[in-house]
Write a protein that holds these residues in place. Structure first.
Motif, mmCIF file in Angstrom:
data_model
loop_
_atom_site.group_PDB
_atom_site.id
_atom_site.type_symbol
_atom_site.label_atom_id
_atom_site.label_comp_id
_atom_site.label_asym_id
_atom_site.label_seq_id
_atom_site.Cartn_x
_atom_site.Cartn_y
_atom_site.Cartn_z
ATOM 1 N N ARG A 15 0.858 -1.180 0.000
ATOM 2 C CA ARG A 15 0.000 0.000 0.000
ATOM 3 C C ARG A 15 0.887 1.221 0.000
ATOM 4 N N TYR A 16 0.609 2.195 -0.882
ATOM 5 C CA TYR A 16 1.344 3.466 -0.801
ATOM 6 C C TYR A 16 0.675 4.350 0.248
ATOM 7 N N ALA A 17 1.226 5.501 0.485
ATOM 8 C CA ALA A 17 0.759 6.378 1.570
ATOM 9 C C ALA A 17 -0.727 6.723 1.424
ATOM 10 N N ASN A 18 -1.224 6.757 0.171
ATOM 11 C CA ASN A 18 -2.633 7.123 -0.009
ATOM 12 C C ASN A 18 -3.591 5.982 0.363
ATOM 13 N N GLY A 19 -3.027 4.825 0.767
ATOM 14 C CA GLY A 19 -3.867 3.747 1.288
ATOM 15 C C GLY A 19 -4.365 2.759 0.245
ATOM 16 N N LYS A 20 -4.161 3.087 -1.039
ATOM 17 C CA LYS A 20 -4.638 2.202 -2.097
ATOM 18 C C LYS A 20 -3.772 0.927 -2.143
ATOM 19 N N ALA A 21 -4.449 -0.246 -2.187
ATOM 20 C CA ALA A 21 -3.713 -1.509 -2.252
ATOM 21 C C ALA A 21 -3.229 -1.721 -3.688
ATOM 22 N N VAL A 22 -1.913 -1.674 -3.882
ATOM 23 C CA VAL A 22 -1.354 -1.852 -5.220
ATOM 24 C C VAL A 22 -1.100 -3.335 -5.478
ATOM 25 N N LEU A 23 -0.571 -4.025 -4.463
ATOM 26 C CA LEU A 23 -0.376 -5.473 -4.575
ATOM 27 C C LEU A 23 -1.058 -6.140 -3.391
ATOM 28 N N GLY A 40 1.287 -6.796 -18.106
ATOM 29 C CA GLY A 40 -0.034 -6.526 -17.541
ATOM 30 C C GLY A 40 -0.481 -5.122 -17.862
ATOM 31 N N PRO A 41 -1.755 -4.810 -17.559
ATOM 32 C CA PRO A 41 -2.265 -3.478 -17.901
ATOM 33 C C PRO A 41 -1.520 -2.356 -17.181
ATOM 34 N N ARG A 42 -1.642 -1.136 -17.705
ATOM 35 C CA ARG A 42 -0.988 0.030 -17.098
ATOM 36 C C ARG A 42 -1.409 0.190 -15.634
ATOM 37 N N GLY A 43 -0.456 0.461 -14.782
ATOM 38 C CA GLY A 43 -0.773 0.761 -13.387
ATOM 39 C C GLY A 43 -1.126 -0.456 -12.548
ATOM 40 N N CYS A 44 -0.831 -1.686 -13.020
ATOM 41 C CA CYS A 44 -1.211 -2.866 -12.246
ATOM 42 C C CYS A 44 -0.167 -3.191 -11.179
ATOM 43 N N GLY A 45 0.934 -2.475 -11.173
ATOM 44 C CA GLY A 45 1.917 -2.689 -10.105
ATOM 45 C C GLY A 45 3.184 -3.392 -10.536
ATOM 46 N N LYS A 46 3.463 -3.391 -11.840
ATOM 47 C CA LYS A 46 4.668 -4.066 -12.339
ATOM 48 C C LYS A 46 5.926 -3.401 -11.796
ATOM 49 N N SER A 47 5.996 -2.058 -11.932
ATOM 50 C CA SER A 47 7.180 -1.363 -11.409
ATOM 51 C C SER A 47 7.272 -1.534 -9.906
ATOM 52 N N THR A 48 6.113 -1.547 -9.244
ATOM 53 C CA THR A 48 6.117 -1.697 -7.788
ATOM 54 C C THR A 48 6.778 -3.015 -7.381
ATOM 55 N N ILE A 49 6.505 -4.101 -8.111
ATOM 56 C CA ILE A 49 7.125 -5.389 -7.780
ATOM 57 C C ILE A 49 8.650 -5.258 -7.844
ATOM 58 N N ASP A 157 13.028 -2.483 -15.902
ATOM 59 C CA ASP A 157 11.704 -1.868 -15.936
ATOM 60 C C ASP A 157 11.471 -1.209 -17.294
ATOM 61 N N GLU A 158 10.841 -1.918 -18.202
ATOM 62 C CA GLU A 158 10.599 -1.443 -19.564
ATOM 63 C C GLU A 158 11.827 -0.749 -20.156
ATOM 64 N N PRO A 159 12.961 -1.465 -20.191
ATOM 65 C CA PRO A 159 14.202 -0.797 -20.600
ATOM 66 C C PRO A 159 14.190 -0.354 -22.064
#
Ligand SMILES: Nc1ncnc2c1ncn2[C@@H]1O[C@H](COP(=O)(O)OP(=O)(O)OP(=O)(O)O)[C@@H](O)[C@H]1O
Ligand SMILES: [Mg+2]
Lengths: 256, 256
Positions: A15-23, A40-49, A157-159
């Protein structure tokens, strides 16, 4: 492949500071010298992993184990989408940066710089500044910098996102070659099913909100894979499998 | 191409022509000396003028260098500690706009010596413009570059000296250039106000003497000399920024 995985991601939530569950409760074992692609789709948390694996952002719950223990930063290198080169340093000096940050003297690392420059075929531009480089050379410089520390795990990350199709394919093929010489585990985030299939042992298809594994597609073809392999039916079939999985993920997202 | 040189020369010729005409019309008043009279005054009094310039220049240059050094160090502190930043940001904004003439009386309130007075006021005049620009510039470092340094476990000082400072250099040099233009103005005004107890006269005190003697050609010559000093200082900083930044900017004017 050894029995102990190089990377063990166990029940990780973020969860980032805004509380949204990313993974949410994300688990995956990555074997030593395995090549895993995330798509996966944009914003699904790939970079976060990747950021969690690199220790760039704290884990909310769960854990990530690196084989061998010790300092994560000694064993992973993160290749950023934007290449992240320092514009005031030339290619050689950018590539040597990780070792300079460890306190090594310039004279002590020139050999290692030369090695990775040759590995990525950029020794002829070693004195150029980033502004004078083509997009492809920038990516090569960033990859050379990533490998100079001889990491066990390379996080990409998407090099190739900034490159045209021809340069992309050339770099995929070169990455394949480099991996035959330098053995490392790789996690690649990409939006291209063909790139994922060409490079990876396993393609992990992710779903969004919260980010989770939807399907894992094995690519049994042995390494090194030649560019010609991309013309075969087996390759096309694997690519279609990934694309179908992606459309299923997108349809499920619409229904929800 | 040649217009680049011809047009400015035409402007200069027109300027000197108008100046000469105005001076000619005003001969009776003897208040506005012509270009030739000014040159003669400069030549005639060159010994006193350059001696006076030397007196101020030492204090001014020292004040300027101290202001830049302390300004950068202060900005590093403000960047690091949010509390300090919140406390001082409004004062930096206000004080950087304070006209030099209002700072100069500080030097008379505490008259230790003229050297010290000029030094303090030059420092104050140059310090705030540097801090005002350097603090946000140090905080504007690209996120991927900061992430890169984090993944390689860079220390706080490595991050500042190898990333934040060079990244902020273009803006920093612009601010320093502006400070270099303020410095001679600050020095002369202070010297004019505080120079009375000086043994050797600085430019400001010489200015007072010229005014008392109704030597208006001398006044004009002195002002031109002071302006040239500012131009030489700013030009030096500009040359330094040109050579340091030429590799990593789209063009040499990108940071002007
Ligand atoms: N530092 C942050 N603070 C708050 N939310 C964030 C932060 N970083 C990412 N997010 C959010 O987390 C979600 C996942 O982001 P992430 O960058 O991991 O996605 P991604 O799969 O890499 O996307 P893309 O394909 O666009 O690169 C997004 O909704 C994003 O808005
Ligand atoms: Mg991303």
């Amino acid at each position: 492949m050894t029995t102990e995985p190089q990377l063990r991601i166990e029940g990780v939530s973020k969860r980032y500071a805004n509380g949204k569950a990313v993974l949410e409760n994300f688990s995956l074992d990555i074997q030593n010298e395995e090549f895993v692609a995330f798509i996966g789709p944009r914003g699904c948390g790939k970079s976060t992993i990747l950021r969690l694996i690199a220790g760039l952002t704290p884990i909310t719950s769960g854990q990530i184990q690196h084989a061998g223990g010790g300092d994560i930063n000694q064993r992973t290198s993160y290749i950023f989408q934007e290449s992240a080169l320092l514009p005031w340093r030339n290619v050689e000096s950018n590539v040597g940066l990780p070792l300079r940050l460890r306190g090594l003297k310039a004279a002590a690392i020139s050999e290692r710089i030369r090695d990775v420059l040759k590995l990525w075929d950029i020794n002829h531009v070693s004195n150029r500044f980033p502004l004078q480089l083509t997009p492809g050379m920038k990516v090569r410089t960033s990859l050379a910098r990533g490998l100079i520390t001889q990491p066990r795990t390379l996080l990409l990350d998407e090099p190739f996102a900034a490159l045209d199709a021809i340069a992309r394919n050339k770099l995929s093929a070169d990455l394949m070659k480099v991996r035959q010489k330098r053995h490392f585990t790789a996690c690649l985030v990409t939006h291209s099913a063909a790139e994922a299939v060409f490079l990876a042992n396993r393609v992990v298809v992710l779903a969004a909100n919260p980010g989770r594994i939807a399907e894992i597609i094995d690519v049994p073809e042995s390494y090194p894979r030649k560019l010609e392999w991309r013309e075969t039916d087996a390759f096309q079939e694997a690519v279609n499998q990934v694309r179908n999985a992606l459309s299923r993920v997108q349809e499920d997202a619409k229904k929800a | 191409m040649n217009l680049k040189f011809i047009l400015p020369i035409i402007v200069a010729v027109i300027f000197f022509g108008v100046w000469g005409c105005l001076a000619f019309i005003n001969t009776d008043l003897n208040v506005l000396p012509g270009p030739i009279a000014t040159w003669k005054a400069l030549w005639a009094d060159r010994g006193a003028l350059f001696a006076a310039l030397g007196v101020d220049t030492a204090a001014m240059l020292l004040g300027f260098f101290l202001a830049v050094t302390l300004g950068v160090l202060t900005s590093i502190a403000l960047m690091t500690y949010q509390g300090l930043r919140l406390a001082f940001a409004p004062w930096v904004t206000i004080l950087r706009m304070a006209p030099i003439i209002t700072l100069a009386p500080i030097a008379i309130i505490a008259p230790v010596s003229s050297f010290v007075s000029v030094l303090i006021v030059t420092m104050l005049a140059c310090f705030f413009p540097v801090v005002y620009v350097a603090t946000p510039a140090l905080m504007a470092t690209d996120k991927p570059l900061l992430d890169l340094f984090t993944t390689y476990r860079a220390s706080y000082w490595q991050e500042i000296t190898m990333l934040r400072l060079p990244h902020a250099l273009p803006q920093l040099l612009t601010a320093i250039k502006r400070a270099a233009i303020y410095a001679p103005m600050a020095a002369i005004v202070t010297d004019y106000l505080a120079g009375l107890m000086m043994k050797k006269p600085g430019l400001g005190q010489l200015l007072g003497q010229y005014i008392d003697a109704q030597n208006y050609a001398g006044v004009t010559a002195l002002c031109i000399l002071a302006a040239l000093t500012g131009v030489v200082m700013a030009g030096t900083v500009h040359a330094i920024s040109y050579w340091t930044l030429m590799h990593w900017h789209d063009n040499e004017h990108g940071h002007a």
